[in-house]
Design a protein around this motif. Structure first.
Motif, PDB file in Angstrom:
ATOM      1  N   TRP A  87       0.836  -1.204   0.000  1.00 22.39           N
ATOM      2  CA  TRP A  87       0.000   0.000   0.000  1.00 22.39           C
ATOM      3  C   TRP A  87       0.871   1.255   0.000  1.00 22.39           C
ATOM      4  O   TRP A  87       0.594   2.230  -0.686  1.00 22.39           O
ATOM      5  CB  TRP A  87      -0.915  -0.017   1.220  1.00 22.39           C
ATOM      6  N   SER A  88       1.949   1.222   0.788  1.00 19.79           N
ATOM      7  CA  SER A  88       2.769   2.425   0.931  1.00 19.79           C
ATOM      8  C   SER A  88       3.621   2.705  -0.303  1.00 19.79           C
ATOM      9  O   SER A  88       4.089   3.830  -0.483  1.00 19.79           O
ATOM     10  CB  SER A  88       3.673   2.301   2.158  1.00 19.79           C
ATOM     11  N   GLU A  89       3.845   1.731  -1.169  1.00 14.65           N
ATOM     12  CA  GLU A  89       4.637   1.948  -2.386  1.00 14.65           C
ATOM     13  C   GLU A  89       3.876   2.744  -3.439  1.00 14.65           C
ATOM     14  O   GLU A  89       4.481   3.304  -4.346  1.00 14.65           O
ATOM     15  CB  GLU A  89       5.070   0.598  -2.961  1.00 14.65           C
ATOM     16  N   ASN A  90       2.561   2.806  -3.309  1.00 12.66           N
ATOM     17  CA  ASN A  90       1.738   3.506  -4.285  1.00 12.66           C
ATOM     18  C   ASN A  90       1.573   4.962  -3.827  1.00 12.66           C
ATOM     19  O   ASN A  90       1.001   5.243  -2.777  1.00 12.66           O
ATOM     20  CB  ASN A  90       0.393   2.811  -4.407  1.00 12.66           C
ATOM     21  N   ALA A  91       2.057   5.898  -4.620  1.00  8.23           N
ATOM     22  CA  ALA A  91       1.986   7.326  -4.267  1.00  8.23           C
ATOM     23  C   ALA A  91       0.544   7.821  -4.244  1.00  8.23           C
ATOM     24  O   ALA A  91       0.199   8.722  -3.460  1.00  8.23           O
ATOM     25  CB  ALA A  91       2.815   8.147  -5.246  1.00  8.23           C
ATOM     26  N   GLU A  92      -0.317   7.213  -5.068  1.00  6.58           N
ATOM     27  CA  GLU A  92      -1.720   7.619  -5.112  1.00  6.58           C
ATOM     28  C   GLU A  92      -2.401   7.350  -3.765  1.00  6.58           C
ATOM     29  O   GLU A  92      -3.243   8.130  -3.319  1.00  6.58           O
ATOM     30  CB  GLU A  92      -2.439   6.870  -6.245  1.00  6.58           C
ATOM     31  N   ASN A  93      -2.029   6.243  -3.115  1.00  9.19           N
ATOM     32  CA  ASN A  93      -2.587   5.939  -1.799  1.00  9.19           C
ATOM     33  C   ASN A  93      -2.244   7.023  -0.779  1.00  9.19           C
ATOM     34  O   ASN A  93      -3.064   7.403   0.056  1.00  9.19           O
ATOM     35  CB  ASN A  93      -2.089   4.584  -1.306  1.00  9.19           C
ATOM     36  N   TRP A  94      -1.010   7.519  -0.825  1.00  6.74           N
ATOM     37  CA  TRP A  94      -0.607   8.565   0.118  1.00  6.74           C
ATOM     38  C   TRP A  94      -1.363   9.864  -0.130  1.00  6.74           C
ATOM     39  O   TRP A  94      -1.731  10.570   0.821  1.00  6.74           O
ATOM     40  CB  TRP A  94       0.899   8.788   0.053  1.00  6.74           C
ATOM     41  N   LYS A  95      -1.629  10.182  -1.387  1.00  8.94           N
ATOM     42  CA  LYS A  95      -2.403  11.387  -1.689  1.00  8.94           C
ATOM     43  C   LYS A  95      -3.821  11.266  -1.141  1.00  8.94           C
ATOM     44  O   LYS A  95      -4.352  12.207  -0.545  1.00  8.94           O
ATOM     45  CB  LYS A  95      -2.443  11.632  -3.201  1.00  8.94           C
ATOM     46  N   LYS A  96      -4.422  10.105  -1.350  1.00  8.79           N
ATOM     47  CA  LYS A  96      -5.770   9.886  -0.821  1.00  8.79           C
ATOM     48  C   LYS A  96      -5.766   9.900   0.709  1.00  8.79           C
ATOM     49  O   LYS A  96      -6.704  10.380   1.338  1.00  8.79           O
ATOM     50  CB  LYS A  96      -6.328   8.562  -1.340  1.00  8.79           C
ATOM     51  N   TRP A  97      -4.705   9.373   1.313  1.00 10.61           N
ATOM     52  CA  TRP A  97      -4.597   9.371   2.769  1.00 10.61           C
ATOM     53  C   TRP A  97      -4.519  10.800   3.305  1.00 10.61           C
ATOM     54  O   TRP A  97      -5.190  11.134   4.283  1.00 10.61           O
ATOM     55  CB  TRP A  97      -3.369   8.569   3.198  1.00 10.61           C
ATOM     56  N   GLU A  98      -3.715  11.646   2.671  1.00 13.32           N
ATOM     57  CA  GLU A  98      -3.603  13.043   3.093  1.00 13.32           C
ATOM     58  C   GLU A  98      -4.934  13.772   2.945  1.00 13.32           C
ATOM     59  O   GLU A  98      -5.330  14.546   3.820  1.00 13.32           O
ATOM     60  CB  GLU A  98      -2.510  13.762   2.297  1.00 13.32           C
TER      61      GLU A  98
END
Length: 112
Positions: A87-98
């Motif tokens: 999950w953490s390797e995907n940059a899109e996931n981090w954007k959605k998390w923020e």
């Protein structure tokens, strides 16, 4: 007892005499009755184990798959201990998390 059924009373006394011939004390009769109950219980349990149906083997549940498509109520799939590395390797996931942390996190904490 003797008035209504004299034969029954005589048979009952014959049974008592036969039992007393082998079991002299009252304690012996009590132990014999308890032993009889335990024997009957043991035979019933033995019968139950001999006629027990075979237990079917449990079928393994299919593995749950996690989707990253955003079909969750909050717009993305939350990370878990099992999938956090991927999950953490995907940059899109981090954007959605923020975006989640900036907005609807309060609703999520309240359970709405």
């Amino acid at each position: 007892l003797g008035g209504a059924c004299p034969d029954f009373a005589a048979e009952a006394m014959g049974f008592d005499e036969t039992v007393r011939k082998y079991l002299k004390k009252d304690e012996h009769i009590v132990l014999a009755v308890l032993g009889m109950y335990a024997g009957i219980y043991g035979l019933v349990r033995l019968k139950m184990t001999m006629t027990k149906k075979p237990v079917p083997e449990p079928v393994a549940a299919p593995a749950a798959t996690t989707s990253v498509s955003g079909d969750n109520k909050w717009g993305f799939e939350f990370p878990t201990l099992e999938n956090f590395d991927a999950w953490s390797e995907n940059a899109e996931n981090w954007k959605k998390w923020e975006a989640f942390m900036d907005g609807p996190v309060e609703k999520w904490l309240e359970g709405k």
